[in-house]
Write a protein that holds these residues in place. Structure first.
Motif, short mmCIF file in Angstrom:
data_model
loop_
_atom_site.label_atom_id
_atom_site.label_comp_id
_atom_site.label_asym_id
_atom_site.label_seq_id
_atom_site.Cartn_x
_atom_site.Cartn_y
_atom_site.Cartn_z
N GLY A 113 0.75 -1.11 0.13
CA GLY A 113 0.19 -0.07 -0.13
C GLY A 113 0.69 1.13 0.08
N MET A 114 2.04 1.25 0.74
CA MET A 114 2.90 2.44 0.49
C MET A 114 3.14 2.75 -0.85
N HIS A 115 3.43 4.17 -1.17
CA HIS A 115 3.82 4.44 -2.28
C HIS A 115 4.07 6.24 -2.21
N ALA A 116 4.73 6.64 -3.07
CA ALA A 116 5.02 7.88 -3.41
C ALA A 116 5.11 8.31 -4.85
N THR A 117 4.29 9.11 -5.57
CA THR A 117 4.37 9.31 -6.84
C THR A 117 5.00 10.97 -7.10
N PRO A 118 5.44 11.19 -8.11
CA PRO A 118 5.77 12.29 -8.74
C PRO A 118 4.76 13.34 -9.04
N THR A 119 4.05 13.56 -8.10
CA THR A 119 2.63 14.53 -8.42
C THR A 119 2.43 15.38 -7.00
N ILE A 120 1.64 16.47 -7.47
CA ILE A 120 0.79 17.08 -6.26
C ILE A 120 -0.58 16.45 -6.45
N ASP A 121 -1.11 15.90 -5.49
CA ASP A 121 -2.34 15.35 -5.15
C ASP A 121 -3.37 16.05 -4.36
N TYR A 122 -4.50 16.38 -5.04
CA TYR A 122 -5.77 17.18 -4.19
C TYR A 122 -6.55 15.59 -3.85
N ASP A 123 -6.66 15.42 -2.68
CA ASP A 123 -7.43 14.27 -2.17
C ASP A 123 -8.68 14.64 -1.34
N VAL A 124 -9.90 14.15 -1.98
CA VAL A 124 -11.13 14.68 -1.12
C VAL A 124 -11.81 13.41 -0.73
N VAL A 125 -12.38 13.23 0.54
CA VAL A 125 -13.16 12.13 1.08
C VAL A 125 -14.52 12.37 0.60
N LEU A 126 -15.19 11.69 -0.37
CA LEU A 126 -16.44 11.77 -0.67
C LEU A 126 -17.46 11.17 0.17
N ASP A 127 -17.28 9.65 0.67
CA ASP A 127 -18.14 8.90 1.36
C ASP A 127 -17.21 7.85 2.24
N GLY A 128 -17.82 7.79 3.37
CA GLY A 128 -17.02 6.69 4.20
C GLY A 128 -15.95 7.44 5.17
N GLU A 129 -15.07 6.55 5.63
CA GLU A 129 -13.96 7.08 6.37
C GLU A 129 -13.02 6.25 5.96
N ILE A 130 -11.71 6.89 6.13
CA ILE A 130 -10.52 6.31 5.74
C ILE A 130 -9.35 7.04 6.34
N THR A 131 -8.20 6.13 6.28
CA THR A 131 -6.94 6.53 7.20
C THR A 131 -5.87 6.71 6.32
N LEU A 132 -5.33 8.02 6.26
CA LEU A 132 -3.92 8.18 5.68
C LEU A 132 -2.81 7.94 6.48
N VAL A 148 -7.12 16.50 1.71
CA VAL A 148 -5.57 16.36 1.92
C VAL A 148 -4.94 16.87 0.48
N VAL A 149 -3.78 17.61 0.71
CA VAL A 149 -3.00 18.10 -0.36
C VAL A 149 -1.66 17.44 -0.22
N GLN A 150 -1.27 16.68 -0.96
CA GLN A 150 -0.04 16.00 -1.00
C GLN A 150 1.12 16.44 -2.00
N HIS A 151 2.30 16.47 -1.48
CA HIS A 151 3.57 17.06 -2.40
C HIS A 151 4.46 15.68 -2.49
N GLY A 152 3.90 14.81 -3.26
CA GLY A 152 5.13 13.82 -3.54
C GLY A 152 5.06 13.00 -2.37
#
Length: 178
Positions: A113-132, A148-152
């Protein structure tokens, strides 16, 4: 909840619905309930007028090039699915590699499950519950509406609940300088 996928363009100076239907699906067989679907993308330096082609559909990789974007909707099943007696991690890994070309390359075999991508990500929870889960061990519990905004950053998504969680991701391709 029924979702619609609508594409709008401008023709002859007026807004116009080009298409309307169900959003794409990429439901996995080996991981029941997991559906990581790339909905749309843009090329680097996208221009208007739109040429009528979804850039996400014309590439071998689901990852955006630097300056490009990808819009994903992902349904995460409860983690208990991966702990069930019938779960086959090798079969799941093969399906990930086949269905997530380019993206799968960033996942760590020794840390599922662990990963890091060469991206800036905008992550939005629409439904349910999740853990980062972050690589320092910090767990951030998220609920609908959280962003959540992630920077790689190196991370994993964990659904520790008993219900599916749905998220929307916008990945913006970048270049790593480190």
């Amino acid at each position: 909840m029924t979702s619609r996928f609508i594409v709008v363009d401008t023709r002859a100076g007026k807004s116009h619905v080009v298409s309307e239907g169900q959003p794409p699906s990429n439901a996995f067989v080996s991981v029941p309930g997991f559906d990581p679907a790339v909905i749309w993308g843009t090329d680097p330096l996208a221009v208007l007028p739109w040429d009528g082609i979804n850039p996400a559909s014309k590439t071998n990789s689901l990852m955006p090039a630097p300056g490009g974007t990808r819009l994903w909707r992902v349904v995460f099943p409860p983690d208990s699915i991966m702990a069930s007696p019938g779960f086959d991690p090798e079969r799941a890994g093969a399906e990930y590699a086949e269905r997530l070309p380019g993206f799968f390359d960033y996942f760590e075999a020794e840390n599922p499950g662990m990963h890091a991508t060469p991206t800036i990500d905008y992550d939005v929870v629409l439904d349910g519950e999740i853990t980062l889960e972050l690589d320092d061990g910090k767990l951030v519990d998220l609920k609908p509406g959280d962003v959540v905004v992630q920077h790689g950053s190196r991370h994993a998504w964990r659904n520790r609940s008993m219900e599916p969680a749905t998220m929307l991701f916008v990945l913006i391709g970048t270049e790593r300088k480190d």
